[in-house]
Design a protein around this motif. Structure first.
Motif, PDB file in Angstrom:
ATOM      1  N   LYS A   1      -3.596 -15.260  -2.977  1.00  0.00           N
ATOM      2  CA  LYS A   1      -2.758 -16.343  -3.486  1.00  0.00           C
ATOM      3  C   LYS A   1      -3.101 -16.631  -4.948  1.00  0.00           C
ATOM      4  CE  LYS A   1      -2.579 -18.752   0.993  1.00  0.00           C
ATOM      5  NZ  LYS A   1      -2.919 -20.000   1.722  1.00  0.00           N
ATOM      6  N   GLY A   2      -2.262 -17.408  -5.598  1.00  0.00           N
ATOM      7  CA  GLY A   2      -2.610 -18.000  -6.887  1.00  0.00           C
ATOM      8  C   GLY A   2      -2.723 -17.020  -8.024  1.00  0.00           C
ATOM      9  N   PHE A   3      -3.721 -17.264  -8.889  1.00  0.00           N
ATOM     10  CA  PHE A   3      -3.877 -16.498 -10.124  1.00  0.00           C
ATOM     11  C   PHE A   3      -3.966 -14.999  -9.857  1.00  0.00           C
ATOM     12  CE2 PHE A   3      -6.298 -14.453 -13.484  1.00  0.00           C
ATOM     13  CZ  PHE A   3      -5.680 -14.929 -14.637  1.00  0.00           C
ATOM     14  N   GLY A   4      -4.719 -14.608  -8.831  1.00  0.00           N
ATOM     15  CA  GLY A   4      -4.878 -13.191  -8.537  1.00  0.00           C
ATOM     16  C   GLY A   4      -3.555 -12.503  -8.253  1.00  0.00           C
ATOM     17  N   GLY A   5      -2.729 -13.136  -7.417  1.00  0.00           N
ATOM     18  CA  GLY A   5      -1.432 -12.551  -7.106  1.00  0.00           C
ATOM     19  C   GLY A   5      -0.535 -12.443  -8.332  1.00  0.00           C
ATOM     20  N   GLU A   6      -0.559 -13.473  -9.172  1.00  0.00           N
ATOM     21  CA  GLU A   6       0.249 -13.451 -10.403  1.00  0.00           C
ATOM     22  C   GLU A   6      -0.232 -12.350 -11.352  1.00  0.00           C
ATOM     23  OE1 GLU A   6      -0.040 -17.366 -12.028  1.00  0.00           O
ATOM     24  OE2 GLU A   6       0.496 -18.310 -10.116  1.00  0.00           O
TER      25      GLU A   6
END
Length: 321
Positions: free
Chosen positions: A120-125
């Motif tokens: 989720k979050g920054f990693g996925g982006e």
């Protein structure tokens, strides 16, 4: 020393480093990860170099979406069902690799399977922007306590990496749960941030425990997640000078003489305990005590994963490879 940038300001800097074959420490919902482009051999090698990680220990490849995952691995119907239920989130699936998937062989340590997760979050982006999966084990020296804050990453790896992305304390605080579908069965290779019972409810069957043979996934070394101090588990009596990792409202005998004390959860909440585990282990390790005594923790829910990490932290250190 590594630069620490807030997640809202770090995207372009992180992309530039990854595209150049470097590594970046990033926040995820589980723990902080040390990320490199999983298709770039130089970047993957730098992960192993920075961590001092044994080359036979595979890495998880993190994806932005199911389409990226399906370009890398073959999904059976049950694995796809589990991904649909728990992705993005703290579930890793071990799957057969597709030929020509572009993943560097160092990621899989020579196995014909690959461990995949969608964060989720920054990693996925970041993965979506990069356009490649990220290999990202926990951002700590190999075998040591996983980092749940940017400050913990910098204290451990700050002289070996260039950027730590600060997303605050990680909410889950334990690494992902790793499972592998084997025909009609589902095997739990590593307990983690999703309780086994939740996976069993979706799969419609009980999970088998442990690897069938050898190291099939990350986090399966006998000794792992270890502080500098020795660990003594299921302690019901505390010796003078020991640090105490407590749980719940009742204390082990002699707790007043502990050199330092942290309580994973005053109320006995295993989810709160999971979120606090690595940070509190680090706090007690810094106390100067040579031994950390750990009060008994139930195996219910995420307690299984907590006890798994504690048993590996307490294992003989000569098994790290």
């Amino acid at each position: 020393m590594a630069e620490i940038l807030a997640a809202g300001k770090a995207m372009e800097r992180a992309l530039a480093l990854l595209e150049g074959g470097d590594v970046v420490a990033i926040p995820t919902e589980t723990v902080y990860g040390l990320a490199g482009d999983a298709t770039n051999g130089i970047g993957v090698a730098r992960i192993f170099e920075a961590k001092g990680r044994p080359r036979f220990n595979p890495l998880i490849a993190h994806v932005a979406d199911l389409a990226m995952a399906e370009r890398i691995a073959h999904f059976d119907p049950l694995s796809r069902k589990l991904a649909g239920a728990f992705w993005p989130g703290p579930l890793t699936l071990v799957l057969p690799q597709r030929a020509g998937n572009g993943i560097h062989p160092l990621v899989t340590a020579g196995l014909d399977t690959i461990a995949l997760r969608m964060p989720k979050g920054f990693g996925g982006e970041l993965i979506a922007r990069l356009g490649h999966p990220l290999a990202a084990p926990s951002a700590n020296s190999s075998g040591r306590i996983s980092a749940t804050t940017a400050e913990a990453v910098a204290a451990d790896l700050g002289d070996r990496i260039r950027l730590v992305v600060d997303g605050g304390a990680t909410p889950v605080g334990l690494e992902s749960t790793i499972v592998k579908v084997e025909g009609e069965s589902v095997r739990l290779l590593r307990p983690g941030g999703i309780a086994a019972a939740e996976i069993e409810a979706v799969a419609g069957k009980p999970l088998l425990r442990g690897a069938a043979a050898g190291i099939e996934a990350p986090g399966m070394l006998a000794s792992h997640y270890a502080p500098g101090a020795a660990m003594r588990l299921n302690a019901r009596q505390i010796a003078s000078g020991e640090a105490l990792l407590a749980f719940g409202g009742s204390r082990a005998e002699g707790w007043q003489d502990a050199a330092a004390l942290r309580n994973l959860s005053e109320t006995g909440d295993v989810r709160e305990a999971a979120a606090n585990l690595f940070a509190y282990m680090q706090d007690l390790d810094r106390s100067g005590a040579t031994t950390i005594a750990v009060e008994p923790i139930p195996f219910d829910g995420l307690g299984e994963a907590i006890n798994d990490r504690l048993s590996r932290a307490a294992a003989p250190r000569d098994k790290t490879g």
